[in-house]
Motif scaffolding. Sequence first.
Motif, mmCIF file in Angstrom:
data_model
loop_
_atom_site.group_PDB
_atom_site.id
_atom_site.type_symbol
_atom_site.label_atom_id
_atom_site.label_comp_id
_atom_site.label_asym_id
_atom_site.label_seq_id
_atom_site.Cartn_x
_atom_site.Cartn_y
_atom_site.Cartn_z
ATOM 1 N N PHE A 7 -33.664 4.782 25.706
ATOM 2 C CA PHE A 7 -33.054 6.013 25.216
ATOM 3 C C PHE A 7 -33.335 7.216 26.120
ATOM 4 C CE2 PHE A 7 -33.540 3.460 21.321
ATOM 5 C CZ PHE A 7 -32.212 3.438 20.915
ATOM 6 N N LYS A 8 -33.901 6.986 27.296
ATOM 7 C CA LYS A 8 -34.258 8.092 28.187
ATOM 8 C C LYS A 8 -33.129 8.490 29.132
ATOM 9 C CE LYS A 8 -39.190 6.882 28.089
ATOM 10 N NZ LYS A 8 -39.589 8.002 27.226
ATOM 11 N N GLN A 9 -32.021 7.755 29.132
ATOM 12 C CA GLN A 9 -30.848 8.078 29.959
ATOM 13 C C GLN A 9 -31.220 8.181 31.444
ATOM 14 O OE1 GLN A 9 -28.563 11.352 28.113
ATOM 15 N NE2 GLN A 9 -29.629 10.927 26.172
ATOM 16 N N LEU A 10 -32.087 7.281 31.889
ATOM 17 C CA LEU A 10 -32.659 7.373 33.229
ATOM 18 C C LEU A 10 -31.655 7.121 34.347
ATOM 19 C CD1 LEU A 10 -36.069 5.529 32.634
ATOM 20 C CD2 LEU A 10 -35.663 7.992 32.805
ATOM 21 N N TYR A 12 -28.920 8.552 34.772
ATOM 22 C CA TYR A 12 -28.040 9.717 34.917
ATOM 23 C C TYR A 12 -28.835 10.948 35.326
ATOM 24 C CZ TYR A 12 -25.236 6.449 32.271
ATOM 25 O OH TYR A 12 -24.586 5.324 31.861
ATOM 26 N N THR A 13 -28.168 11.852 36.036
ATOM 27 C CA THR A 13 -28.830 13.074 36.485
ATOM 28 C C THR A 13 -28.612 14.245 35.537
ATOM 29 O OG1 THR A 13 -26.892 13.511 37.897
ATOM 30 C CG2 THR A 13 -28.814 12.445 38.920
ATOM 31 N N ALA A 14 -27.704 14.105 34.578
ATOM 32 C CA ALA A 14 -27.487 15.121 33.546
ATOM 33 C C ALA A 14 -27.458 14.423 32.195
ATOM 34 C CB ALA A 14 -26.193 15.893 33.785
ATOM 35 N N ARG A 15 -28.319 14.849 31.283
ATOM 36 C CA ARG A 15 -28.544 14.128 30.036
ATOM 37 C C ARG A 15 -28.456 15.088 28.855
ATOM 38 N NH1 ARG A 15 -34.098 12.292 33.017
ATOM 39 N NH2 ARG A 15 -33.170 10.833 34.506
ATOM 40 N N PHE A 16 -28.284 14.526 27.669
ATOM 41 C CA PHE A 16 -28.182 15.348 26.460
ATOM 42 C C PHE A 16 -28.849 14.628 25.303
ATOM 43 C CE2 PHE A 16 -25.789 16.079 22.475
ATOM 44 C CZ PHE A 16 -26.110 17.418 22.268
ATOM 45 N N GLU A 17 -29.645 15.379 24.545
ATOM 46 C CA GLU A 17 -30.282 14.820 23.344
ATOM 47 C C GLU A 17 -30.559 15.920 22.336
ATOM 48 O OE1 GLU A 17 -30.876 12.624 21.400
ATOM 49 O OE2 GLU A 17 -30.519 10.773 22.489
ATOM 50 N N GLN A 25 -38.465 12.420 24.698
ATOM 51 C CA GLN A 25 -37.873 11.316 25.449
ATOM 52 C C GLN A 25 -37.443 11.736 26.852
ATOM 53 O OE1 GLN A 25 -37.268 7.955 24.709
ATOM 54 N NE2 GLN A 25 -38.585 8.261 22.930
ATOM 55 N N LEU A 26 -36.820 12.916 26.990
ATOM 56 C CA LEU A 26 -36.160 13.264 28.242
ATOM 57 C C LEU A 26 -36.946 14.203 29.152
ATOM 58 C CD1 LEU A 26 -32.441 13.780 27.124
ATOM 59 C CD2 LEU A 26 -33.671 11.669 27.613
ATOM 60 N N ALA A 27 -37.705 15.130 28.581
ATOM 61 C CA ALA A 27 -38.343 16.159 29.406
ATOM 62 C C ALA A 27 -39.277 15.605 30.486
ATOM 63 C CB ALA A 27 -39.082 17.161 28.522
ATOM 64 N N PRO A 28 -40.113 14.604 30.191
ATOM 65 C CA PRO A 28 -41.042 14.132 31.230
ATOM 66 C C PRO A 28 -40.359 13.571 32.473
ATOM 67 C CG PRO A 28 -41.786 13.412 29.064
ATOM 68 C CD PRO A 28 -40.394 13.960 28.890
ATOM 69 N N GLN A 29 -39.100 13.157 32.354
ATOM 70 C CA GLN A 29 -38.363 12.613 33.502
ATOM 71 C C GLN A 29 -37.340 13.614 34.046
ATOM 72 O OE1 GLN A 29 -38.606 10.609 30.537
ATOM 73 N NE2 GLN A 29 -40.447 9.722 31.421
ATOM 74 N N SER A 30 -37.537 14.898 33.777
ATOM 75 C CA SER A 30 -36.561 15.915 34.160
ATOM 76 C C SER A 30 -37.182 16.973 35.058
ATOM 77 C CB SER A 30 -35.993 16.594 32.904
ATOM 78 O OG SER A 30 -35.420 15.638 32.025
#
Length: 255
Positions: A7-10, A12-17, A25-30
């Motif tokens: 569910f981390k959308q890894l 892709y370079t632009a993600r939405f949650e 889920q997303l911030a640590p990989q952004s």
Amino acid sequence: MSEASIFKQLDYTARFEWGYEGVEQLAPQSDIVVMIDVLSFCTCVDVVCGRGGIVYPYRMRDETAALYAREKGALLAGKRGEPVSLSPACLATIPAGSKLVLPSPNGSTCTVLAQQSGAVVVAGCLRNAAAVARFINVHKGTVSVIACGERWPNGALRPAIEDMLAAGAILDGLSGYQLSCEAQMAVAAFRAANEQLAAVLAESGSGRELAAKGYPQDVQIAAEWNRSQTVPLLGKDGGYVAASSALGSAPGFFA
């Protein structure tokens, strides 16, 4: 791909949650995390920072918030109806350059969670959507856009369409980014509504709630698409300031 990362959308370079869990889920990989809380935290941040002020997010308005405000030499925002509050219309009249502690269970709390990731944190809304998109296009990096949403009485996340629309407006302005399916759906929602944003916000659950409480002007201000050129960035001291004042303080991002 492991179940933990599905569910981390890894890819892709632009993600939405959405909400707290989306941040986790997303911030640590952004490289960049954009907070979206249209009614009303991020709109308030845009208004205050656009007037040269600083906004310090804080999770709850309690005794510790009052102590934090004194530590920062800042005003403490209260509920709508108080002299200083979580109301864009109210904050448009406070002195320019004001420092403000702004408690909120949605935008503020998501900001605090995102700050822990080390990413650059930006406050986005409909008013500054194009400006935020330009900022991202210039500075690059993987971006996650978080619709903070609202809360049901039991504390559960209530997805708020105004946040999805503002997220879509920002994502729609990106160039050279690969959008996740979730991000594409936010863009589609924005494109479907962009000719009638003011009406959609007014008729949304959040908009009707504010109007019923006597604050329709807050909804009107929040619906002013691309009215603002301000890009509020979260600085090292925990406060949002306009990008021109914060470029030197974003951790490990601006050379």
